[in-house]
Design an enzyme around this catalytic site. Structure first.
Site, PDB file in Angstrom:
ATOM      1  N   ASP A  46       0.842  -1.196   0.000  1.00  0.00           N
ATOM      2  CA  ASP A  46       0.000   0.000   0.000  1.00  0.00           C
ATOM      3  C   ASP A  46       0.876   1.245   0.000  1.00  0.00           C
ATOM      4  O   ASP A  46       1.782   1.376   0.825  1.00  0.00           O
ATOM      5  CB  ASP A  46      -0.901   0.000   1.240  1.00  0.00           C
ATOM      6  N   TYR A  51       3.010  10.023  -0.465  1.00  0.00           N
ATOM      7  CA  TYR A  51       4.150   9.481   0.264  1.00  0.00           C
ATOM      8  C   TYR A  51       5.466   9.688  -0.477  1.00  0.00           C
ATOM      9  O   TYR A  51       6.546   9.570   0.117  1.00  0.00           O
ATOM     10  CB  TYR A  51       3.962   7.989   0.544  1.00  0.00           C
ATOM     11  N   LYS A  76      -2.888   5.935  -4.019  1.00  0.00           N
ATOM     12  CA  LYS A  76      -3.984   6.845  -3.683  1.00  0.00           C
ATOM     13  C   LYS A  76      -3.834   8.185  -4.393  1.00  0.00           C
ATOM     14  O   LYS A  76      -2.722   8.645  -4.651  1.00  0.00           O
ATOM     15  CB  LYS A  76      -4.038   7.073  -2.163  1.00  0.00           C
ATOM     16  N   HIS A 109      -7.887   9.653  -1.492  1.00  0.00           N
ATOM     17  CA  HIS A 109      -7.134   9.591  -0.235  1.00  0.00           C
ATOM     18  C   HIS A 109      -7.860  10.253   0.939  1.00  0.00           C
ATOM     19  O   HIS A 109      -7.661   9.855   2.090  1.00  0.00           O
ATOM     20  CB  HIS A 109      -5.773  10.268  -0.447  1.00  0.00           C
TER      21      HIS A 109
END
Length: 280
Positions: A46, A51, A76, A109
């Site tokens: 994931d 990120y 996401k 998200h």
């Protein structure tokens, strides 16, 4: 190593119930991901555009030599990319960074769309229509949302054609949103939990430590095992290979019902991540 159970989504896609989460601010390690894939049998990863590790993850997957068809890769869409055309472009860009032709799961998200002059509901609906089209085109094998509450899901159900296949929400002993879990079950939405260790806060709780001693397991295994026994798809994060190996050893024991119930008493509405309850 015992095999990881699989959860069937409403569209027939099959997702491993245990995955490896990643994050920003030091939440990614190339060595750890390669180890998880190659040595621990992890097949579910994931991540998210936010990120900043999609390109790095592509390198780790390539080094692991695990075939693409054996992997479940989730990423996401961040709100700055919400909107029909922006969402499509962001999806293609994430896929390119990940080095894949399709995403196993693509999630919105966060429910707050951050678009001045437009309602969150309107922007969520427009963005979701883009995800529906990408699903129909095969760019995403499943689509879903993250941090959405019942009110957000109800609006989406009224405005759009496809019910989300997954809702990924904070879930751990101190944050047990059972009304949301039951709603998702009723609507055929698979419930996925992040932060199963409450960012480490659960690992020092006396009840968790007592159960760890009782079962001859680690505190993290008690928390992850509890989530999985509740049927929650679970994605603990770690950059430590030893911890990742430990977190994968959760299929060889079962918590007794009375101990599951004891952990159920720890709910105190605590959020260790973002709190979506104020988002309209």
């Amino acid at each position: 190593m015992l095999p990881c159970p699989i959860v069937s989504l409403s569209n027939g896609q099959k997702i491993p119930i245990l995955g490896l989460g990643t994050s920003h601010h030091g939440g990614y390690s190339h060595e750890a991901v390669v180890y998880a894939l190659r040595d621990c049998g992890i097949r579910h990863i994931d991540t998210a555009k936010r990120y900043g590790c999609e390109e790095a993850l592509a390198k780790a997957v390539a080094e692991s030599r695990v075939p693409r068809d054996d992997l479940w890769i989730t990423t996401k869409l961040w709100p700055y990319d919400y909107g029909y055309h922006s969402a499509k472009q962001a999806c293609l860009a994430s896929s390119a960074r990940l080095g894949v032709d399709y995403l196993d799961l693509y999630l919105m998200h966060w429910p707050d769309c951050m678009v001045p002059g437009r309602s969150n509901r309107d922007v969520r609906a427009e963005t979701w229509r883009a995800l529906e089209d990408m699903y129909d085109e095969g760019l995403c094998h499943a689509i879903g949302v993250s941090n959405f509450l019942i009110s957000h899901l109800e609006e989406l159900k009224d405005d759009c054609g496809i019910v989300p296949h997954v809702n990924q929400v904070e879930f751990h002993p101190f944050q047990q949103p059972w009304d949301l879990v039951r709603y998702c079950q009723k609507e055929g939405i698979a419930f996925q939990g992040f932060c199963p260790l409450a960012k480490g806060q659960a690992l020092s709780h006396p009840l968790i430590l007592g159960l760890a001693e009782k079962y001859g397991r680690s505190a993290s295994q008690i928390c992850i095992g509890w989530s999985i026994q509740n049927g929650v798809i679970t994605i603990p994060k770690s950059t430590n290979p030893q911890r990742i190996f430990e977190n994968c050893q959760v299929f060889g024991f079962q918590l007794e019902e009375k101990d599951m119930a004891l952990i159920g008493t720890l709910h105190d509405e605590r959020h260790v991540s973002w709190d979506p309850t104020l988002v309209k």
